[in-house]
Scaffold this active site. Structure first.
Site, PDB file in Angstrom:
ATOM      1  N   ARG A 190       0.033  -7.075  19.422  1.00  0.00           N
ATOM      2  CA  ARG A 190      -1.364  -7.049  18.969  1.00  0.00           C
ATOM      3  C   ARG A 190      -2.177  -8.213  19.527  1.00  0.00           C
ATOM      4  O   ARG A 190      -3.385  -8.078  19.732  1.00  0.00           O
ATOM      5  CB  ARG A 190      -1.422  -7.045  17.438  1.00  0.00           C
ATOM      6  CG  ARG A 190      -1.170  -5.667  16.871  1.00  0.00           C
ATOM      7  CD  ARG A 190      -1.258  -5.659  15.365  1.00  0.00           C
ATOM      8  NE  ARG A 190      -1.260  -4.285  14.868  1.00  0.00           N
ATOM      9  CZ  ARG A 190      -0.955  -3.944  13.634  1.00  0.00           C
ATOM     10  NH1 ARG A 190      -0.609  -4.860  12.754  1.00  0.00           N
ATOM     11  NH2 ARG A 190      -1.006  -2.683  13.257  1.00  0.00           N
ATOM     12  N   LYS A 199       5.465   2.425   4.186  1.00  0.00           N
ATOM     13  CA  LYS A 199       4.221   2.505   3.413  1.00  0.00           C
ATOM     14  C   LYS A 199       4.031   3.925   2.880  1.00  0.00           C
ATOM     15  O   LYS A 199       3.137   4.668   3.322  1.00  0.00           O
ATOM     16  CB  LYS A 199       3.029   2.089   4.285  1.00  0.00           C
ATOM     17  CG  LYS A 199       3.025   0.602   4.638  1.00  0.00           C
ATOM     18  CD  LYS A 199       1.810   0.238   5.487  1.00  0.00           C
ATOM     19  CE  LYS A 199       1.812  -1.223   5.879  1.00  0.00           C
ATOM     20  NZ  LYS A 199       0.774  -1.552   6.873  1.00  0.00           N
ATOM     21  N   GLY A 239       2.176  -1.193  13.742  1.00  0.00           N
ATOM     22  CA  GLY A 239       2.683  -2.487  14.181  1.00  0.00           C
ATOM     23  C   GLY A 239       4.201  -2.482  14.312  1.00  0.00           C
ATOM     24  O   GLY A 239       4.748  -2.967  15.312  1.00  0.00           O
ATOM     25  N   GLY A 281      -1.787   3.016  10.375  1.00  0.00           N
ATOM     26  CA  GLY A 281      -2.643   3.739   9.426  1.00  0.00           C
ATOM     27  C   GLY A 281      -3.940   4.178  10.086  1.00  0.00           C
ATOM     28  O   GLY A 281      -4.416   5.301   9.880  1.00  0.00           O
TER      29      GLY A 281
HETATM   30  N1  ADP Z   1      15.005   3.626   4.856  1.00  0.00           N
HETATM   31  C1  ADP Z   1      14.226   2.567   4.757  1.00  0.00           C
HETATM   32  N2  ADP Z   1      14.234   1.807   3.634  1.00  0.00           N
HETATM   33  C2  ADP Z   1      13.448   0.709   3.543  1.00  0.00           C
HETATM   34  N3  ADP Z   1      12.599   0.288   4.502  1.00  0.00           N
HETATM   35  C3  ADP Z   1      12.542   1.016   5.626  1.00  0.00           C
HETATM   36  C4  ADP Z   1      13.351   2.185   5.816  1.00  0.00           C
HETATM   37  N4  ADP Z   1      13.066   2.688   7.033  1.00  0.00           N
HETATM   38  C5  ADP Z   1      12.155   1.879   7.594  1.00  0.00           C
HETATM   39  N5  ADP Z   1      11.831   0.862   6.771  1.00  0.00           N
HETATM   40  C6  ADP Z   1      10.921  -0.265   7.042  1.00  0.00           C
HETATM   41  O1  ADP Z   1       9.637   0.207   7.290  1.00  0.00           O
HETATM   42  C7  ADP Z   1       8.902  -0.867   7.877  1.00  0.00           C
HETATM   43  C8  ADP Z   1       7.776  -0.314   8.689  1.00  0.00           C
HETATM   44  O2  ADP Z   1       6.952   0.478   7.870  1.00  0.00           O
HETATM   45  P1  ADP Z   1       5.403   0.719   8.141  1.00  0.00           P
HETATM   46  O3  ADP Z   1       4.647  -0.567   7.940  1.00  0.00           O
HETATM   47  O4  ADP Z   1       5.038   1.877   7.299  1.00  0.00           O
HETATM   48  O5  ADP Z   1       5.404   1.116   9.687  1.00  0.00           O
HETATM   49  P2  ADP Z   1       4.299   0.840  10.801  1.00  0.00           P
HETATM   50  O6  ADP Z   1       3.964  -0.635  10.803  1.00  0.00           O
HETATM   51  O7  ADP Z   1       4.943   1.268  12.086  1.00  0.00           O
HETATM   52  O8  ADP Z   1       3.117   1.668  10.414  1.00  0.00           O
HETATM   53  C9  ADP Z   1       9.907  -1.618   8.710  1.00  0.00           C
HETATM   54  O9  ADP Z   1       9.826  -2.983   8.379  1.00  0.00           O
HETATM   55  C10 ADP Z   1      11.265  -1.010   8.311  1.00  0.00           C
HETATM   56  O10 ADP Z   1      12.250  -1.985   8.058  1.00  0.00           O
HETATM   57  O1  X15 Z   2      -0.567  -3.445  10.174  1.00  0.00           O
HETATM   58  C1  X15 Z   2      -1.536  -2.727   9.883  1.00  0.00           C
HETATM   59  O2  X15 Z   2      -1.409  -1.433   9.565  1.00  0.00           O
HETATM   60  P1  X15 Z   2      -0.197  -0.472  10.085  1.00  0.00           P
HETATM   61  O3  X15 Z   2       1.104  -1.031   9.508  1.00  0.00           O
HETATM   62  O4  X15 Z   2      -0.562   0.862   9.469  1.00  0.00           O
HETATM   63  O5  X15 Z   2      -0.261  -0.476  11.580  1.00  0.00           O
HETATM   64  C2  X15 Z   2      -2.949  -3.222   9.925  1.00  0.00           C
HETATM   65  O6  X15 Z   2      -3.004  -4.598  10.279  1.00  0.00           O
HETATM   66  C3  X15 Z   2      -3.611  -2.992   8.574  1.00  0.00           C
HETATM   67  O7  X15 Z   2      -2.917  -3.686   7.580  1.00  0.00           O
HETATM   68  P2  X15 Z   2      -3.006  -3.177   6.060  1.00  0.00           P
HETATM   69  O8  X15 Z   2      -2.257  -1.844   5.971  1.00  0.00           O
HETATM   70  O9  X15 Z   2      -2.352  -4.262   5.233  1.00  0.00           O
HETATM   71  O10 X15 Z   2      -4.470  -3.005   5.733  1.00  0.00           O
END
Ligand code: ADP
Ligand code: X15
Length: 394
Positions: free
Chosen positions: A36, A197, A351, A374
């Site tokens: 990023r 998430k 991310g 997101g």
């Molecule tokens: N089965 C699981 N149980 C708990 N955490 C998980 C699992 N699978 C993935 N994760 C966690 O999800 C996190 C990423 O989630 P998220 O923030 O939703 O993804 P992104 O940033 O790609 O949008 C990672 O830190 C990973 O360790």
């Molecule tokens: O990491 C982010 O979102 P992402 O995990 O959905 O890519 C952005 O920086 C937004 O963060 P936020 O979901 O805490 O508002």
């Protein structure tokens, strides 16, 4: 894009409040993935070259409106300084008198990083007073934080009401690439949704079911669906109040003829750690005291096949806790399948998904790595992103 960009305004000698998304993964006070930061460099470098006084603002993590020592942006300033090849000062606040006096001493082309904007409760509430306080620091507002464009916060939306407001190059590129991929998607069109998430992402699935041919579920998100299928999930991530919703999605997929892929096996652990005992189990056999931290090998194999037959794949959220090697195999298999699928246009969002692809050295093989998880999902759903809407029209 019908919004003004940084090229449409004169920034020479101006104080430019540039919102970036420096919400980067960190460990022990070090930035562990700088995707990023690198992605924001073209806009920052342009502003520097134009002789602007560049004020960078970002959030980091979710400190809930108060200062949290581990979420200060100090390590980011250090890394940015190395990448830019010039000194980047950081303030301990994001607005106010101390910040103003720091800005007063800036020369043209200087870069200043403000403290984490989420240390203030007004940020996420989009408090007009805070938006005004940010605006008082600058003459021009640039939003290059695509990753936070789906948030209507004081530094992403409110501030744009007070200053000439334009997009940065990263924002422009993201909207352009994602818009083109989705306006007339090549088929089969597959979405892969994982990560942790659950609350944020589960709603997205409803809209994706209107558009895709295949929907693949993995990561922590999957276990709410596994539970909805009537299986026990032990200590796995579970969003109890979304189980009914998950059931509804599975029925909708059937009705719409969307192929809905769920894990059929998982790697379970007796602890969330690198030293945990692990085993592979069928999805209906997750032991009560264990948690599923990755998809299993059979699941990975199926997902690989689906990916290879797809023409467009959007992937958001890792399949497991890829940060720990023991639970990285599922995520790696999906990343490798995308890398091997030469005829497939691959869009990676989020991310952590971007960090995973980087970790496996496969970033070069992806068609587009979006800096927003997101944000890219909401954009793909056809939702208006508040951080974009707030910018000045061309
Ligand atoms: N089965 C699981 N149980 C708990 N955490 C998980 C699992 N699978 C993935 N994760 C966690 O999800 C996190 C990423 O989630 P998220 O923030 O939703 O993804 P992104 O940033 O790609 O949008 C990672 O830190 C990973 O360790
Ligand atoms: O990491 C982010 O979102 P992402 O995990 O959905 O890519 C952005 O920086 C937004 O963060 P936020 O979901 O805490 O508002």
């Amino acid at each position: 894009m019908n919004k003004k960009t940084v090229k449409d305004v004169d920034v020479k000698g101006k104080r430019v409040f540039c919102r970036v998304d420096f919400n980067v993964p960190m460990k022990d006070g070090q930035v562990t993935d700088e995707t990023r930061i690198r992605a924001a460099l073209p806009t920052i470098q342009y502003l520097v070259d134009q002789g602007a006084k560049v004020l960078l603002a970002s959030h980091l993590g979710r400190p809930k409106g108060q200062a949290v020592e581990e979420l200060r942006l100090t390590p980011v300033a250090k890394r940015l300084s190395e990448l830019l090849g010039k000194d980047v000062k950081k303030t301990d606040e994001a607005y106010g008198e101390s910040v103003k006096s720091e800005i007063d001493s800036m020369n043209e082309g200087d870069v200043l990083l403000l403290e984490n904007v989420r240390f203030y409760p007004g940020e996420e509430k989009n408090d007009p007073e805070l938006a005004k306080a940010f605006a008082e620091l600058a003459d021009v507002y640039v939003n290059d934080a695509f990753g936070a464009a789906h948030r209507a916060h004081a530094s992403t939306e409110g501030i744009a009401k007070h200053l000439p407001a334009v997009s940065g190059f990263l924002m422009e590129k993201e909207l352009d690439v994602l818009g083109k991929a989705l306006s007339n998607p090549e088929r089969p069109f597959t979405a892969i949704i994982g990560g942790a998430k659950v609350k944020d992402k589960i709603g997205v699935i409803d809209n994706l079911l209107e558009q895709v041919d295949n929907l693949i579920i993995g990561g922590g998100l999957a276990y709410t669906f596994v539970k909805a299928q009537g299986h026990e999930v032990g200590k796995s991530l579970l969003e109890e109040d979304k189980i009914e919703l998950a059931k509804g999605f599975m029925e909708k997929a059937k009705a719409k003829g969307v192929n809905f892929y769920m894990p059929v096996d998982a790697i379970v652990a007796d602890d969330f750690s690198a030293d945990a005992n692990t085993k592979v189990v069928a999805i209906e056999e997750i032991p009560a005291d264990w948690e599923a931290l990755d998809i299993g090998p059979k699941t990975a194999e199926t997902y690989r096949d689906v990916i290879q037959k797809s023409k467009l794949v959007i992937w958001n959220g890792p399949m497991g806790v890829f940060e720990i090697d023991k639970f990285a195999q599922g995520t790696k298999a999906v990343a490798q399948a995308l890398a091997d699928a030469n005829d497939t246009y691959s869009v990676i969002g989020g991310g952590d998904s971007a960090a995973a692809v980087e970790k496996f050295n496969l970033a070069e093989k992806m068609s587009h790595i979006s800096t927003g998880g997101g944000a890219s999902l909401e954009f793909m759903e056809g939702k208006q992103l508040p951080g974009v809407v707030a910018l000045n029209d061309k």
